[in-house]
Design a protein around this motif. Sequence first.
Motif, PDB file in Angstrom:
ATOM      1  N   ASP A  88      27.394 -37.063  -1.765  1.00 56.48           N
ATOM      2  CA  ASP A  88      28.419 -36.313  -2.506  1.00 56.48           C
ATOM      3  C   ASP A  88      28.902 -37.208  -3.650  1.00 56.48           C
ATOM      4  OD1 ASP A  88      30.439 -34.679  -3.363  1.00 56.48           O
ATOM      5  OD2 ASP A  88      31.822 -35.220  -1.752  1.00 56.48           O
ATOM      6  N   PHE A  89      28.518 -36.886  -4.886  1.00 59.43           N
ATOM      7  CA  PHE A  89      28.863 -37.721  -6.044  1.00 59.43           C
ATOM      8  C   PHE A  89      30.208 -37.296  -6.623  1.00 59.43           C
ATOM      9  CE2 PHE A  89      28.515 -38.406 -10.762  1.00 59.43           C
ATOM     10  CZ  PHE A  89      28.702 -39.773 -10.714  1.00 59.43           C
ATOM     11  N   SER A  90      31.142 -38.241  -6.698  1.00 59.46           N
ATOM     12  CA  SER A  90      32.484 -37.947  -7.223  1.00 59.46           C
ATOM     13  C   SER A  90      32.779 -38.719  -8.504  1.00 59.46           C
ATOM     14  CB  SER A  90      33.543 -38.300  -6.165  1.00 59.46           C
ATOM     15  OG  SER A  90      33.450 -39.690  -5.837  1.00 59.46           O
ATOM     16  N   GLY A  91      31.741 -39.374  -9.061  1.00 56.78           N
ATOM     17  CA  GLY A  91      31.947 -40.286 -10.186  1.00 56.78           C
ATOM     18  C   GLY A  91      32.268 -39.648 -11.518  1.00 56.78           C
ATOM     19  N   TYR A  92      32.114 -38.322 -11.622  1.00 49.87           N
ATOM     20  CA  TYR A  92      32.533 -37.669 -12.868  1.00 49.87           C
ATOM     21  C   TYR A  92      34.057 -37.685 -13.001  1.00 49.87           C
ATOM     22  CZ  TYR A  92      27.842 -35.644 -13.507  1.00 49.87           C
ATOM     23  OH  TYR A  92      26.500 -35.455 -13.698  1.00 49.87           O
ATOM     24  N   GLU A  93      34.723 -37.578 -11.849  1.00 53.02           N
ATOM     25  CA  GLU A  93      36.184 -37.453 -11.878  1.00 53.02           C
ATOM     26  C   GLU A  93      36.914 -38.776 -11.632  1.00 53.02           C
ATOM     27  OE1 GLU A  93      34.345 -35.691  -9.519  1.00 53.02           O
ATOM     28  OE2 GLU A  93      34.024 -33.932 -10.797  1.00 53.02           O
ATOM     29  N   LYS A  94      36.296 -39.706 -10.861  1.00 54.86           N
ATOM     30  CA  LYS A  94      37.029 -40.919 -10.499  1.00 54.86           C
ATOM     31  C   LYS A  94      36.107 -42.122 -10.398  1.00 54.86           C
ATOM     32  CE  LYS A  94      36.974 -39.118  -5.756  1.00 54.86           C
ATOM     33  NZ  LYS A  94      37.818 -38.677  -4.626  1.00 54.86           N
ATOM     34  N   LEU A  95      36.696 -43.303 -10.476  1.00 48.64           N
ATOM     35  CA  LEU A  95      35.949 -44.559 -10.449  1.00 48.64           C
ATOM     36  C   LEU A  95      36.126 -45.313  -9.130  1.00 48.64           C
ATOM     37  CD1 LEU A  95      36.589 -45.869 -14.078  1.00 48.64           C
ATOM     38  CD2 LEU A  95      34.622 -44.605 -13.209  1.00 48.64           C
ATOM     39  N   SER A  96      36.826 -44.712  -8.189  1.00 45.27           N
ATOM     40  CA  SER A  96      36.950 -45.332  -6.865  1.00 45.27           C
ATOM     41  C   SER A  96      37.007 -44.235  -5.810  1.00 45.27           C
ATOM     42  CB  SER A  96      38.202 -46.217  -6.782  1.00 45.27           C
ATOM     43  OG  SER A  96      39.367 -45.430  -6.947  1.00 45.27           O
ATOM     44  N   ASN A 104      27.865 -41.815   2.455  1.00 44.17           N
ATOM     45  CA  ASN A 104      27.979 -40.357   2.504  1.00 44.17           C
ATOM     46  C   ASN A 104      28.504 -39.792   1.189  1.00 44.17           C
ATOM     47  OD1 ASN A 104      30.587 -41.441   2.915  1.00 44.17           O
ATOM     48  ND2 ASN A 104      31.264 -39.591   3.982  1.00 44.17           N
ATOM     49  N   THR A 105      29.278 -40.592   0.465  1.00 44.44           N
ATOM     50  CA  THR A 105      29.794 -40.190  -0.840  1.00 44.44           C
ATOM     51  C   THR A 105      29.793 -41.400  -1.753  1.00 44.44           C
ATOM     52  OG1 THR A 105      31.633 -39.091  -1.998  1.00 44.44           O
ATOM     53  CG2 THR A 105      32.219 -40.658  -0.278  1.00 44.44           C
ATOM     54  N   SER A 106      29.816 -41.165  -3.073  1.00 46.89           N
ATOM     55  CA  SER A 106      29.793 -42.305  -3.996  1.00 46.89           C
ATOM     56  C   SER A 106      30.371 -41.911  -5.346  1.00 46.89           C
ATOM     57  CB  SER A 106      28.348 -42.798  -4.202  1.00 46.89           C
ATOM     58  OG  SER A 106      28.321 -43.860  -5.131  1.00 46.89           O
ATOM     59  N   CYS A 107      31.057 -42.876  -5.971  1.00 44.32           N
ATOM     60  CA  CYS A 107      31.542 -42.684  -7.337  1.00 44.32           C
ATOM     61  C   CYS A 107      30.671 -43.450  -8.329  1.00 44.32           C
ATOM     62  CB  CYS A 107      33.001 -43.133  -7.452  1.00 44.32           C
ATOM     63  SG  CYS A 107      33.308 -44.780  -6.752  1.00 44.32           S
ATOM     64  N   PHE A 108      29.612 -44.111  -7.822  1.00 42.29           N
ATOM     65  CA  PHE A 108      28.700 -44.875  -8.671  1.00 42.29           C
ATOM     66  C   PHE A 108      27.630 -43.953  -9.257  1.00 42.29           C
ATOM     67  CE2 PHE A 108      30.548 -48.241  -6.185  1.00 42.29           C
ATOM     68  CZ  PHE A 108      30.542 -49.342  -7.027  1.00 42.29           C
ATOM     69  N   TYR A 109      27.516 -43.931 -10.573  1.00 47.63           N
ATOM     70  CA  TYR A 109      26.484 -43.119 -11.234  1.00 47.63           C
ATOM     71  C   TYR A 109      25.115 -43.745 -10.969  1.00 47.63           C
ATOM     72  CZ  TYR A 109      23.945 -40.547 -14.829  1.00 47.63           C
ATOM     73  OH  TYR A 109      23.040 -39.758 -15.496  1.00 47.63           O
ATOM     74  N   ALA A 110      24.164 -42.942 -10.520  1.00 51.09           N
ATOM     75  CA  ALA A 110      22.804 -43.419 -10.272  1.00 51.09           C
ATOM     76  C   ALA A 110      21.975 -43.265 -11.550  1.00 51.09           C
ATOM     77  CB  ALA A 110      22.165 -42.631  -9.148  1.00 51.09           C
ATOM     78  N   GLY A 152      18.244 -36.574  -3.973  1.00 50.73           N
ATOM     79  CA  GLY A 152      19.648 -36.258  -3.736  1.00 50.73           C
ATOM     80  C   GLY A 152      20.447 -37.326  -3.028  1.00 50.73           C
ATOM     81  N   LYS A 153      19.766 -38.398  -2.547  1.00 49.47           N
ATOM     82  CA  LYS A 153      20.482 -39.499  -1.905  1.00 49.47           C
ATOM     83  C   LYS A 153      20.657 -40.634  -2.901  1.00 49.47           C
ATOM     84  CE  LYS A 153      18.458 -37.321   1.779  1.00 49.47           C
ATOM     85  NZ  LYS A 153      17.323 -36.377   1.786  1.00 49.47           N
ATOM     86  N   PHE A 154      21.882 -41.166  -3.021  1.00 47.55           N
ATOM     87  CA  PHE A 154      22.147 -42.286  -3.929  1.00 47.55           C
ATOM     88  C   PHE A 154      21.897 -43.586  -3.159  1.00 47.55           C
ATOM     89  CE2 PHE A 154      24.953 -40.572  -7.541  1.00 47.55           C
ATOM     90  CZ  PHE A 154      24.370 -39.312  -7.466  1.00 47.55           C
ATOM     91  N   ASN A 207      34.474 -49.291  -5.711  1.00 46.94           N
ATOM     92  CA  ASN A 207      35.130 -49.395  -7.012  1.00 46.94           C
ATOM     93  C   ASN A 207      34.103 -49.667  -8.106  1.00 46.94           C
ATOM     94  OD1 ASN A 207      38.047 -49.288  -6.234  1.00 46.94           O
ATOM     95  ND2 ASN A 207      37.466 -51.097  -5.044  1.00 46.94           N
ATOM     96  N   VAL A 208      34.028 -48.738  -9.050  1.00 52.81           N
ATOM     97  CA  VAL A 208      33.109 -48.891 -10.198  1.00 52.81           C
ATOM     98  C   VAL A 208      33.726 -49.845 -11.208  1.00 52.81           C
ATOM     99  CG1 VAL A 208      32.050 -47.673 -12.151  1.00 52.81           C
ATOM    100  CG2 VAL A 208      32.118 -46.600  -9.894  1.00 52.81           C
ATOM    101  N   ASN A 209      32.883 -50.666 -11.853  1.00 51.40           N
ATOM    102  CA  ASN A 209      33.336 -51.515 -12.950  1.00 51.40           C
ATOM    103  C   ASN A 209      33.711 -50.600 -14.119  1.00 51.40           C
ATOM    104  OD1 ASN A 209      33.482 -53.111 -15.294  1.00 51.40           O
ATOM    105  ND2 ASN A 209      32.001 -54.592 -14.508  1.00 51.40           N
TER     106      ASN A 209
END
Length: 870
Positions: free
Chosen positions: A464-472, A501-507, A536-538, A558-560
Motif C-alpha cells: 500500500d503506497f502512501s508516498g504521494y500524500e506523506k513522507l512518513s 505492508n505499506t510504504s511512503c518510499f517511492y519505488a 506490486g510489491k515494493f 521516514n523519507v529523506n
Amino acid sequence: MYCITSDEIRNIFLDYFKKNNHMQISGSSIIPKNDPTLLFINSGMAPLKTYFTGEEIPPEKNLCNIQPCIRTIDIDEIGDRHHLTSFEMLGSWSFDNYFKEDAIKLAFRLLTEGYKIPKEKLYATVFAGSEKLGLSMDQESADIWKEAGMDPAHIVPQPFEDNFWGPTAETGPCGPCTEVFYDTGEEFGEAYVPGGHFDTKKRYIEIWNAGVFMQFNKNTKGEYENLKFKSVDTGAGLERLTMTLNKLNSVYEIDSLKPIVDLIQEEMKGTEVAERDVHVMTDHFRTSTILLAAGVQPSNTGRGYIPRRLIRKCCTIIHKYQVENFNYEKIVDKVIKHYAKYYDHFEANRANILKMLQQEISSYNEILKEGIQRIEKICEKSGDIVSGNDAFVLVTTYGLPYALVEEYVNKCGKKVDKEGYKKAENHHKEISRNESAHDKDDSQISNQELKDLESSLEEIVETDFSGYEKLSCEAKVLFISQNGEKKDTLAEGEKAAVVFNTSCFYAESGGQVADTGEISNQSMTGKVLDVKKVKGKFVHFVQVEQGVLKCGDQLQLNVNGERRTKIEANHSAVHLLQYALREVCGKDVKQAGSLVTDERLRFDFYCDEKLQDELDVVEKLVNKTIQQNLSKDIKLTTYEDAIREGALAFFENKYGNEVRLVSFGEISRELCGGTHIESTGKIGLFKILSEESVGRGIRRITAVTGECALDYVQSELKILREVSKKLKVSTNQILAKLNSFDGKKQVAAENKKIQLTKEEVSKLIKQSSGNIKYVFYQEDEFVENLNNEAIRIANDIQGVTCLLAVADQSVKIAVAVPKAMTKEINAGNILKKAVTYIDGKGGGAPHLAMGGGSNVDGIKKLEEDFGSLF
C-alpha cells in the motif's frame, strides 16, 4: 477479373452478421489502448478483451466488425503464398449469449451460402485435447460440424498448439477453437486421410477461425480457470479469404495487393528481381504505411523498431538490385489511397507519413553507402575469408544486416567466417554482461536479484503506497531476503531486501529514481538505500545500522524529504521541458526516455537534427513557465478521458484501467505515476548543461534545477571572470580579444606538441573489461605529434592508447597498440568503433590508426565506452 472483390467480401460479411442480430462496431487503432501486454493489436478480439473478462459491458451481446491487425511473429515467413505482417480481420463475437452450436452453424452457412464455397472443399479442425493440461477433446464441436453438413472425414482433431487459442499475452481469456480450411487441390499436395498428416502449409489453407470458445482464463500461475461466462470469438483474414474465393495461387494476387506488386515490378524493371523479394517489399511497404499513419515513428526500440526494420529491409532489397531513383512515394501513395476508403486517418496523415518515410530511407541509404564501401575495402585486403570480427563491425558499427554483408562478400568471391562472427557476437554480449555487473552500485538492488525474488513474493500482499500524500508512515515487516535466502532477522551492518505492508518510499519507476531515508523503532535503526517494484510489491534495500531487524516488526518509515523535493523539482522540470521542446521544435517531438535524480535530469527525445539556437529558446521558455508558478493538479481518470483532454502518454509505460493525470496549468498534461513539486515556482532556476546524440534520430538533453543550476551558473561566471582577468579585458570584450589571437594561435597550433610525463600517464591508466591496460586522454587544441605520442604511451604501458585533440568543433583521434599485442588487439578495429561516436572516419595499421570527426559532444560517451571497444 476477380470472381469476387475484397469490397464485396467485406460487405457480405457485415450484412450477414447484422441480419443475424450482430451490432457492427468500428475497428480500433492498431496501437493498443490501456493494454501494455501488446505491442500492436494482433487480432479482432484484442481491443475487446475486457468484454470477455467481464470488466466492461459490451454495447450489445453480439458484435461484428473489420479490424486492422499486425502480427510481427510472421515477419520471417513473409514472401510465401499467404503470410502477411498486416491484415484486416473479419470478426464476430457473442458475449454470454450463444456458444458452439450457433457459432459453427453461422460460419458454415456464411461460407457455403454467402460465399458459395462447395462443401467438399471445406475441412474443419477441432481441439484434440491435452492430457498434460487436463483438457479433454472438443467432441461437441466435431458433432455440431457433422450436424451442420460437414463430411465427417473432413473433421480433423488437432493438438493444443494448433487448436487452443490464446491468451493474447501471458494471461487472459482463452479456449479451444475450431478452424475452417480450404482445399486448394491436388497440385499442392496429397489429400488428407483421417488419422494422417493434415498439411496446413501448402494444400489446405486456413480461411476462418469459426469459433474460439472463450471458457477459460489463464492466470499468472499458468492455470486455466473457468471464466464467469462463456463467449465466442470468430475471425477470418480478409486477404487470405479473398485469395481463396478467387482461386488465386498467392495472397499477393488479390485486388488490394496486386496494384502494389505491379508498381514495385515497374520500379524494378530491368532487373531479375525474385518474386519473393517483390512480395516482401509489398508487405513491408504496406505495413510500414499503416504504422506511420498511426503515428509510430521509426526508432531503435519498442514499436518504432518495426517500421524501421521493415523500411530498411525494402531499402536493402532495392540496393541489392542496384535500382536507382526508386519511387518510394508512389508505392506508399497507393497504400494510402486504398486504406483512405475505410479509415480517415490515412489521408489526414499523408504529409507526415511521407516525411517520416523519406527521413528513414535517406538515413539508411547513407548507412548502406558507407557500409558497402567498407565491405569493398575489407574484401580488397582479405584473403579468401573475411574475418568474423570484420563482419561483426560491419553489422554493429555500420548498421548493415548480416545477410547483406554475406551477400556482398560472396559477390567478391570470398566467404565470411561465420563461426568467427558468432564468437565476436558472443564476446560482445559477455562484455555487456560484465559491464552491467561492474557498474552495479552496492547500494542498489540488481535486476537479477529482483527476478530471483519473484517466486518468493507470490504470497505477499501488494504494498500500500502512501508516498504521494506523506513522507512518513508506520509499517510492518512482511519479508526479508538476503542473497536469495529468506531470513527472519537482519543483524547490525547487514543489507537485505525487505518488504513492508505499506510504504511512503517511492519505488524506482518511469525514469524517476527511488527515495532513500530511514527506518526505526525502539530497538533498531536502519537506512533505505533503494526501492524497486516486483508485481506490486515494493522491495526496499535496507542496511541495519543499530540493533536487529525482525520479520513482524512495526517500524517508523521516514523519507529523506530534502532529497525527494529535489527529485520532484527535476521531474516536474522534465514535463515543462517536453512542453517547451514541442512548442519550439514542433509536435513531432516525443519522449524516448528520461532519468530523474536529485542532482540532475536527463530527457531523451525523437529528433533528427542537432539543436543549436533552439536550445536557448527552449531554456528561456522553461524558465518563463517556472516564473508563472503554475500549480500542480493531479486527478485519477480513464485513459480515454485523459487522451481526450490532450494528455501525453507513452506506449512503454503501463496504464491500468485508472490513470494518473498530472497537469501544470493549461500547458502541460501527462499521464505519470511519479512525484512532483507543488507549483512550478519551487523549481527555481532551470539550466541546460548539454545536448547530444544518443542514437540515430534520438537526442538527449541533460539539465539541472534549483541550487544545482545556480551552482553551475556561478561556476561558469567564475571561470569567465578569471579569463577576463588573464586577458586584461572586461567580460564583454573577451571574444574580441580572442579573435585577435586567431592568426597567432594558428601558427602556434601547428608547432605545438604534447608530451605526458610518466606520472601523468600513470594517473590515466585504466583497465578494460578484458583486463587490458589503456589510456584515454584529450588535448583541447590541435597538436602535431598526436600519433607519435600515442605510440610512445602504448609501448610504455604495454596497452591501448587513445589520444584526442579538439579545436574549432573538430576532433582528431589516434589509437595505438604495441606491435607485440596486435595479434590480439587491432588499433584499426578499435578506431572504426571509436569514430562512430564523433561522426567521423579513419583507418590505419594494426598498431596505429588515425581519424577525425565533427561531433565533439560524442567524446564523453566515447570515453565512458572506450574500455569495451577491445
